[in-house]
Design an enzyme around this catalytic site. Structure first.
Site, PDB file in Angstrom:
ATOM      1  N   GLU A  77     -12.756 -75.166   8.541  1.00 23.32           N
ATOM      2  CA  GLU A  77     -11.563 -75.341   9.391  1.00 23.32           C
ATOM      3  C   GLU A  77     -11.869 -74.970  10.838  1.00 23.32           C
ATOM      4  O   GLU A  77     -11.319 -75.568  11.766  1.00 23.32           O
ATOM      5  CB  GLU A  77     -10.403 -74.511   8.806  1.00 23.32           C
ATOM      6  CG  GLU A  77      -9.853 -75.173   7.544  1.00 23.32           C
ATOM      7  CD  GLU A  77      -9.336 -74.217   6.488  1.00 23.32           C
ATOM      8  OE1 GLU A  77      -9.039 -73.056   6.811  1.00 23.32           O
ATOM      9  OE2 GLU A  77      -9.251 -74.637   5.304  1.00 23.32           O
TER      10      GLU A  77
ATOM     11  N   GLU B  14     -18.747 -74.588   0.543  1.00 23.34           N
ATOM     12  CA  GLU B  14     -17.371 -75.064   0.418  1.00 23.34           C
ATOM     13  C   GLU B  14     -17.314 -76.556   0.760  1.00 23.34           C
ATOM     14  O   GLU B  14     -17.230 -76.907   1.948  1.00 23.34           O
ATOM     15  CB  GLU B  14     -16.458 -74.300   1.373  1.00 23.34           C
ATOM     16  CG  GLU B  14     -16.436 -72.808   1.147  1.00 23.34           C
ATOM     17  CD  GLU B  14     -15.148 -72.166   1.659  1.00 23.34           C
ATOM     18  OE1 GLU B  14     -14.543 -71.428   0.884  1.00 23.34           O
ATOM     19  OE2 GLU B  14     -14.741 -72.429   2.801  1.00 23.34           O
TER      20      GLU B  14
ATOM     21  N   ASN C 102      -9.858 -65.450   1.173  1.00 22.29           N
ATOM     22  CA  ASN C 102      -9.665 -65.902   2.555  1.00 22.29           C
ATOM     23  C   ASN C 102      -8.203 -66.293   2.688  1.00 22.29           C
ATOM     24  O   ASN C 102      -7.790 -67.355   2.241  1.00 22.29           O
ATOM     25  CB  ASN C 102     -10.579 -67.102   2.841  1.00 22.29           C
ATOM     26  CG  ASN C 102     -10.323 -67.693   4.223  1.00 22.29           C
ATOM     27  OD1 ASN C 102      -9.599 -67.114   5.026  1.00 22.29           O
ATOM     28  ND2 ASN C 102     -10.907 -68.851   4.492  1.00 22.29           N
ATOM     29  N   TRP C 103      -7.444 -65.399   3.303  1.00 25.88           N
ATOM     30  CA  TRP C 103      -5.992 -65.641   3.390  1.00 25.88           C
ATOM     31  C   TRP C 103      -5.643 -66.690   4.444  1.00 25.88           C
ATOM     32  O   TRP C 103      -4.485 -67.102   4.543  1.00 25.88           O
ATOM     33  CB  TRP C 103      -5.269 -64.328   3.717  1.00 25.88           C
ATOM     34  CG  TRP C 103      -5.329 -63.308   2.610  1.00 25.88           C
ATOM     35  CD1 TRP C 103      -5.938 -63.447   1.379  1.00 25.88           C
ATOM     36  CD2 TRP C 103      -4.739 -61.993   2.617  1.00 25.88           C
ATOM     37  NE1 TRP C 103      -5.773 -62.310   0.634  1.00 25.88           N
ATOM     38  CE2 TRP C 103      -5.039 -61.401   1.369  1.00 25.88           C
ATOM     39  CE3 TRP C 103      -4.001 -61.268   3.544  1.00 25.88           C
ATOM     40  CZ2 TRP C 103      -4.618 -60.109   1.031  1.00 25.88           C
ATOM     41  CZ3 TRP C 103      -3.576 -59.978   3.213  1.00 25.88           C
ATOM     42  CH2 TRP C 103      -3.880 -59.414   1.965  1.00 25.88           C
ATOM     43  N   LYS C 104      -6.600 -67.086   5.248  1.00 23.77           N
ATOM     44  CA  LYS C 104      -6.351 -68.055   6.321  1.00 23.77           C
ATOM     45  C   LYS C 104      -5.157 -67.594   7.170  1.00 23.77           C
ATOM     46  O   LYS C 104      -4.974 -66.398   7.349  1.00 23.77           O
ATOM     47  CB  LYS C 104      -6.165 -69.458   5.733  1.00 23.77           C
ATOM     48  CG  LYS C 104      -7.332 -69.838   4.807  1.00 23.77           C
ATOM     49  CD  LYS C 104      -7.382 -71.264   4.409  1.00 23.77           C
ATOM     50  CE  LYS C 104      -8.592 -71.487   3.494  1.00 23.77           C
ATOM     51  NZ  LYS C 104      -8.779 -72.866   3.103  1.00 23.77           N
TER      52      LYS C 104
ATOM     53  N   SER D 269     -10.632 -74.908  -3.943  1.00 22.17           N
ATOM     54  CA  SER D 269      -9.726 -75.027  -5.085  1.00 22.17           C
ATOM     55  C   SER D 269     -10.195 -74.243  -6.305  1.00 22.17           C
ATOM     56  O   SER D 269      -9.989 -74.651  -7.444  1.00 22.17           O
ATOM     57  CB  SER D 269      -9.505 -76.496  -5.460  1.00 22.17           C
ATOM     58  OG  SER D 269      -8.898 -77.179  -4.374  1.00 22.17           O
TER      59      SER D 269
ATOM     60  N   HIS E 147     -16.425 -71.358   8.998  1.00 18.38           N
ATOM     61  CA  HIS E 147     -15.561 -72.022   8.013  1.00 18.38           C
ATOM     62  C   HIS E 147     -15.312 -73.460   8.457  1.00 18.38           C
ATOM     63  O   HIS E 147     -15.202 -73.732   9.660  1.00 18.38           O
ATOM     64  CB  HIS E 147     -14.236 -71.252   7.885  1.00 18.38           C
ATOM     65  CG  HIS E 147     -13.449 -71.715   6.692  1.00 18.38           C
ATOM     66  ND1 HIS E 147     -12.688 -72.855   6.714  1.00 18.38           N
ATOM     67  CD2 HIS E 147     -13.351 -71.209   5.439  1.00 18.38           C
ATOM     68  CE1 HIS E 147     -12.137 -73.021   5.515  1.00 18.38           C
ATOM     69  NE2 HIS E 147     -12.517 -72.038   4.728  1.00 18.38           N
TER      70      HIS E 147
ATOM     71  N   GLY F  31      -9.187 -69.465  -1.326  1.00 18.53           N
ATOM     72  CA  GLY F  31      -8.087 -69.667  -0.387  1.00 18.53           C
ATOM     73  C   GLY F  31      -6.758 -69.472  -1.103  1.00 18.53           C
ATOM     74  O   GLY F  31      -6.304 -68.343  -1.317  1.00 18.53           O
ATOM     75  N   GLY F  32      -6.133 -70.569  -1.484  1.00 21.90           N
ATOM     76  CA  GLY F  32      -4.788 -70.556  -2.072  1.00 21.90           C
ATOM     77  C   GLY F  32      -4.583 -69.514  -3.164  1.00 21.90           C
ATOM     78  O   GLY F  32      -3.587 -68.778  -3.146  1.00 21.90           O
TER      79      GLY F  32
ATOM     80  N   GLY G 204      -8.335 -76.799  -0.596  1.00 25.75           N
ATOM     81  CA  GLY G 204      -6.881 -76.956  -0.545  1.00 25.75           C
ATOM     82  C   GLY G 204      -6.381 -78.279  -1.085  1.00 25.75           C
ATOM     83  O   GLY G 204      -5.226 -78.650  -0.883  1.00 25.75           O
TER      84      GLY G 204
END
Ligand code: 13P
Length: 256
Positions: free
Chosen positions: A98, A168, A10-12, A214, A96, A235-236, A174
């Site tokens: 976010e 999640e 998930n590149w956001k 993470s 998600h 993510g990251g 993150g």
């Protein structure tokens, strides 16, 4: 039950069309023929086309990060399932944390998206998870239950195995604070039990439940070794070729 592991990036809100195409090309060159693990890239809308082109003809799948439940119309700034399908998108992240937190999405709205995605042959990656306050209040399982039951309203037995769930925990996203393998497994097992109650054991055993928060190459092997953790929503660590490829390697090792 041998469920094929999924590693989804998930590149956001990261990577332009050009940057995304380049990263996808590198990933495709390294693992384009990977069939032991299902690899999904979820770039921002603006990079769907370039990433799609870079992974065309490979086993890597294309996912979006959101969509609107309606077919078309006056919904400024939104994108429909049909538009995603036209770019060869096969997966879509829905609900998600976010989106829930910053854009006020609730279970009922997310449920409409889930149904619209299914109706358009898109595989929803339905995200659920508790905040730190909810965990500390001891309501983790109640929150996850509400999100799963709300998100899956009206999803039929024929459709349930198309859905991918991502657990999640919001406090782990993150933050570098990963859930321990035992903490994650507890919630994953709870989710699978819930799906068993709703859809029966045979189908529940087929549903893939991903962990997100993470996840990185150093903690992935232990998480992925848990019986109910079927992959990761990353993510990251998905923004950089090396770490993403290492996660795929870690998932492939568990599958064997
Ligand atoms: P991080 O891997 O950066 O914690 O993000 C997880 C996530 O939200 C994936 O959807």
């Amino acid at each position: 039950m041998n469920r094929k592991k999924i590693i989804a990036g998930n590149w956001k809100m990261n990577k332009t069309a050009l940057e995304g195409g380049t990263l996808a090309q590198e990933i495709a060159a390294a693992v384009g023929k990977e069939t032991v693990v299902e690899v999904v890239l979820c770039p921002p809308f603006t990079a769907l086309e370039s990433v799609g082109r870079a992974i065309d003809g490979t086993a890597i799948r294309l996912g979006a990060q959101n969509m609107h439940p309606e077919r078309n119309g006056a919904f400024t700034g939104e994108v429909s399932a049909e538009m995603l399908r036209a770019l060869f998108t096969t997966h879509v992240i829905l609900g998600h944390s976010e989106r829930r937190m910053y854009f006020g999405e609730n279970d009922a709205f997310i449920n409409r998206k889930v149904l619209a995605a299914l109706a358009n042959q898109l595989r929803p990656i339905l995200c659920v998870g508790e905040t730190l306050t909810e965990r500390e209040a001891g309501s983790t399982l109640a929150v996850v239950q509400r999100q799963i039951e709300g998100g899956l309203q009206g999803v039929t037995k024929e459709q349930i195995t198309t859905i991918i769930i991502a657990y999640e925990p919001v406090w782990a996203i993150g933050t570098g604070k990963v859930a321990t393998a035992a903490q994650a497994q507890e919630v994953h097992a709870f989710i699978r039990n819930l799906i068993t109650k709703l859809y029966g054991q045979a189908l529940a055993q087929k549903v893939r439940i991903l962990y997100g928060g993470s996840m990185k190459p150093s903690n992935a092997p232990e998480l992925l070794a848990q019986p109910d953790i079927d992959g990761g929503l990353i993510g990251g660590a998905s923004l950089e070729e090396r770490s993403f490829l290492d996660l795929i390697t870690a998932a492939a090792a568990v599958n064997q």
